[in-house]
Design a protein around this motif. Structure first.
Motif, PDB file in Angstrom:
ATOM      1  N   ILE A  24      34.440  20.296 -66.699  1.00 30.08           N
ATOM      2  CA  ILE A  24      34.970  21.195 -65.663  1.00 30.08           C
ATOM      3  C   ILE A  24      35.766  20.445 -64.597  1.00 30.08           C
ATOM      4  CG2 ILE A  24      33.205  22.943 -66.061  1.00 30.08           C
ATOM      5  CD1 ILE A  24      31.952  22.067 -63.346  1.00 30.08           C
ATOM      6  N   GLY A  25      35.952  19.135 -64.791  1.00 33.84           N
ATOM      7  CA  GLY A  25      36.840  18.393 -63.904  1.00 33.84           C
ATOM      8  C   GLY A  25      36.216  17.320 -63.036  1.00 33.84           C
ATOM      9  N   ALA A  79      38.661  26.330 -54.084  1.00 30.05           N
ATOM     10  CA  ALA A  79      39.757  26.161 -55.040  1.00 30.05           C
ATOM     11  C   ALA A  79      41.070  26.428 -54.313  1.00 30.05           C
ATOM     12  CB  ALA A  79      39.594  27.128 -56.210  1.00 30.05           C
ATOM     13  N   SER A  81      43.701  28.126 -55.459  1.00 27.06           N
ATOM     14  CA  SER A  81      44.362  29.390 -55.797  1.00 27.06           C
ATOM     15  C   SER A  81      43.417  30.251 -56.632  1.00 27.06           C
ATOM     16  CB  SER A  81      45.639  29.123 -56.599  1.00 27.06           C
ATOM     17  OG  SER A  81      45.305  28.573 -57.879  1.00 27.06           O
ATOM     18  N   GLU A  83      44.187  31.336 -59.524  1.00 32.22           N
ATOM     19  CA  GLU A  83      44.314  30.779 -60.872  1.00 32.22           C
ATOM     20  C   GLU A  83      43.389  29.584 -61.052  1.00 32.22           C
ATOM     21  OE1 GLU A  83      46.970  31.392 -58.788  1.00 32.22           O
ATOM     22  OE2 GLU A  83      47.617  33.241 -59.779  1.00 32.22           O
ATOM     23  N   ALA A  84      43.261  28.770 -60.007  1.00 32.61           N
ATOM     24  CA  ALA A  84      42.377  27.607 -60.079  1.00 32.61           C
ATOM     25  C   ALA A  84      40.915  28.038 -60.213  1.00 32.61           C
ATOM     26  CB  ALA A  84      42.567  26.715 -58.857  1.00 32.61           C
ATOM     27  N   ASP A  86      39.853  30.800 -61.766  1.00 32.80           N
ATOM     28  CA  ASP A  86      39.706  31.206 -63.162  1.00 32.80           C
ATOM     29  C   ASP A  86      39.733  30.005 -64.104  1.00 32.80           C
ATOM     30  OD1 ASP A  86      39.446  33.918 -62.547  1.00 32.80           O
ATOM     31  OD2 ASP A  86      41.605  34.271 -62.687  1.00 32.80           O
ATOM     32  N   ASP A  87      40.525  28.976 -63.757  1.00 33.65           N
ATOM     33  CA  ASP A  87      40.623  27.780 -64.585  1.00 33.65           C
ATOM     34  C   ASP A  87      39.283  27.045 -64.644  1.00 33.65           C
ATOM     35  OD1 ASP A  87      42.137  25.755 -66.122  1.00 33.65           O
ATOM     36  OD2 ASP A  87      41.788  24.492 -64.343  1.00 33.65           O
ATOM     37  N   VAL A  88      38.654  26.833 -63.497  1.00 30.99           N
ATOM     38  CA  VAL A  88      37.362  26.138 -63.474  1.00 30.99           C
ATOM     39  C   VAL A  88      36.305  26.948 -64.225  1.00 30.99           C
ATOM     40  CG1 VAL A  88      35.476  25.310 -62.005  1.00 30.99           C
ATOM     41  CG2 VAL A  88      37.847  24.874 -61.342  1.00 30.99           C
ATOM     42  N   GLY A  90      36.825  29.119 -66.567  1.00 31.08           N
ATOM     43  CA  GLY A  90      37.169  29.044 -67.990  1.00 31.08           C
ATOM     44  C   GLY A  90      36.716  27.737 -68.623  1.00 31.08           C
ATOM     45  N   LYS A  91      36.877  26.642 -67.896  1.00 29.84           N
ATOM     46  CA  LYS A  91      36.410  25.339 -68.394  1.00 29.84           C
ATOM     47  C   LYS A  91      34.896  25.331 -68.530  1.00 29.84           C
ATOM     48  CE  LYS A  91      40.247  22.588 -66.610  1.00 29.84           C
ATOM     49  NZ  LYS A  91      40.672  21.628 -65.550  1.00 29.84           N
TER      50      LYS A  91
END
Length: 143
Positions: A24-25, A79, A81, A83-84, A86-88, A90-91
């Motif tokens: 997840i980063g 986060a 944004s 989108e960020a 949803d990105d995290v 999603g990961k």
């Protein structure tokens, strides 16, 4: 000097938990990691210390909560944004996490979702447009 936060979390499988957080980063700091702990770095000021149950018990005599059945803490990361967010999340799903164990939040100026790690710890990810939030908070309430 900026204050740092180290969130200490007991984990049942250190290797699995470390892989999840890397997915997840987070970046593993090997200097503060060994066979009993992984230091996962989200930013210069935010770290998650993943500890085996035996290691965690060295810091407290209290029973370790089962985060799958008992709420112990809700941890929230900011986060940049929507989108960020949803990105995290999603990961987290791709790495085996459970999605949205808490209600999604969407107030236009603020958006948040959540996930559970493999041990049941809940993490929220939140984006907020600070200027829009200030305007919304200053607006008079309508009857």
């Amino acid at each position: 000097m900026a204050k740092l936060i180290f969130v200490n979390l007991p984990v049942s499988d250190l290797e699995r938990a470390s892989a999840f957080y890397q997915a997840i980063g987070a970046v593993k700091n090997e200097q503060f990691s060994d066979h009993t702990a992984s230091c996962m770095v989200f930013s210069d000021t935010i770290h998650a210390m993943l500890l085996t149950h035996d290691k965690y018990q060295q810091f407290t005599s209290k029973k370790i909560a089962d985060a799958r059945t008992t709420s112990e803490v809700l941890i929230c990361l900011s986060a940049d944004s929507r989108e960020a967010v949803d990105d995290v999340v999603g990961k987290a799903k791709a790495a085996g996490g459970a999605l949205d164990p808490t209600p999604q939040q969407d107030y236009g100026f603020m958006y948040g979702r959540s996930f559970e790690d493999p041990d049941g710890h809940i993490w929220e990810v939140m984006w907020m447009d600070v200027e829009a939030a200030a305007k919304a908070m200053a607006a008079p309430a309508h009857a």
